[in-house]
Scaffold this active site. Sequence first.
Site, PDB file in Angstrom:
ATOM      1  N   SER A 164       1.101  -0.965  -0.405  1.00  0.00           N
ATOM      2  CA  SER A 164      -0.619   0.081  -0.226  1.00  0.00           C
ATOM      3  C   SER A 164       0.311   1.222   0.073  1.00  0.00           C
ATOM      4  O   SER A 164       1.583   1.543  -0.746  1.00  0.00           O
ATOM      5  CB  SER A 164      -0.871  -0.267   0.983  1.00  0.00           C
ATOM      6  OG  SER A 164      -2.046   0.911   1.542  1.00  0.00           O
ATOM      7  N   GLU A 212      -9.283  -4.159  -6.974  1.00  0.00           N
ATOM      8  CA  GLU A 212      -8.685  -1.985  -6.422  1.00  0.00           C
ATOM      9  C   GLU A 212      -8.728  -1.215  -7.081  1.00  0.00           C
ATOM     10  O   GLU A 212      -8.702  -1.453  -8.346  1.00  0.00           O
ATOM     11  CB  GLU A 212      -7.273  -2.379  -6.089  1.00  0.00           C
ATOM     12  CG  GLU A 212      -6.800  -3.433  -5.774  1.00  0.00           C
ATOM     13  CD  GLU A 212      -5.607  -3.547  -4.687  1.00  0.00           C
ATOM     14  OE1 GLU A 212      -5.256  -2.655  -4.207  1.00  0.00           O
ATOM     15  OE2 GLU A 212      -5.380  -5.049  -4.745  1.00  0.00           O
ATOM     16  N   HIS A 269      -7.978  -4.997  -1.823  1.00  0.00           N
ATOM     17  CA  HIS A 269      -6.422  -4.574  -0.698  1.00  0.00           C
ATOM     18  C   HIS A 269      -5.406  -4.845  -0.491  1.00  0.00           C
ATOM     19  O   HIS A 269      -5.902  -5.288   1.081  1.00  0.00           O
ATOM     20  CB  HIS A 269      -6.164  -3.151  -1.171  1.00  0.00           C
ATOM     21  CG  HIS A 269      -5.367  -1.795  -0.437  1.00  0.00           C
ATOM     22  ND1 HIS A 269      -4.740  -1.736  -1.494  1.00  0.00           N
ATOM     23  CD2 HIS A 269      -5.073  -1.950   0.760  1.00  0.00           C
ATOM     24  CE1 HIS A 269      -3.563  -0.638  -0.949  1.00  0.00           C
ATOM     25  NE2 HIS A 269      -3.790  -0.998  -0.498  1.00  0.00           N
TER      26      HIS A 269
END
Length: 295
Positions: A142, A236, A266
């Site tokens: 991320s 995503e 995610h």
Amino acid sequence: MSRITLIKNVIRLGMKFIPNQLNAYRLCSKSGHFLIKPPKGMQIDYTKVDDVPVVWLNHKTHCSSRVILYLHGGGYLIGSTRTHIELASRIARACKAQVVMAEYRLAPEYPYPAALEDVFAVYKHLLRERISAKKIVIAGDSAGGGLSLALLQHIRDHKLDVPAGAVCLSPWLDLSCSMSSLAKTLHRDPLITPERIRYFARHYAGASDRTQPRLSPLFAELKGLPPILIQVGGDEVLLPECELFQARAESEGIQVELQVWPEMFHVWQFAFRWLPEARRAVSQIGYFVRQIVPV
């Protein structure tokens, strides 16, 4: 109902009860600690590097001279080595590597470039300890994935030896949020919405231009970067920026392997204990790292 659908529905339901506020995000992040437990056989050592807390992970039977510098996700506002220690441990075992996790400073108390400064300090420390850059891989998920690519640029531009490669799990590459806000996958992503992702971007970037390469690697000059593996879920909102990054890298002659995993959400690799797709993804990370850092 499939296991993937069930997990995504649970995520959607949970997100409905989390307001778009810093205190709520941090409370949720801390409350998840009880679900996190490193696999057996891990040696965990806590220390500091230039005032940056770090955690060293070594697997007693699955280890080598490879070193992974792991940068946790959390939108630069939440997350810690504690929340990501299980995921990092799984990756360490798959890669047969040591892992050092950096507890970089978080925004909004410490906005950009604090996080980048901290992880750069840890990388320089590894080189000072005579760990060859050819044995080091930068990895993150991320925001940590985006920070990994920002760190690669920073290393290159400071004329240091670049690491052997990088691994980015669902990386956040565009803090202008222009692509994620218009993604065709918006209705399928159970976790990220335009409002939430802009909230995180605003607090980390502060007054800085959000399109500058150290904040948004999507806009970076990629010359001189090592091989990169990107894993991103097919559901995503970050998928389009990952695809564009890979296309730009290809045009500049940089090796970027983009793995798009259908139906995945995610950083689904967190669900290692429940999803075979997560276990296969981590296995693929191990294969990539062992190929670029042969021992």
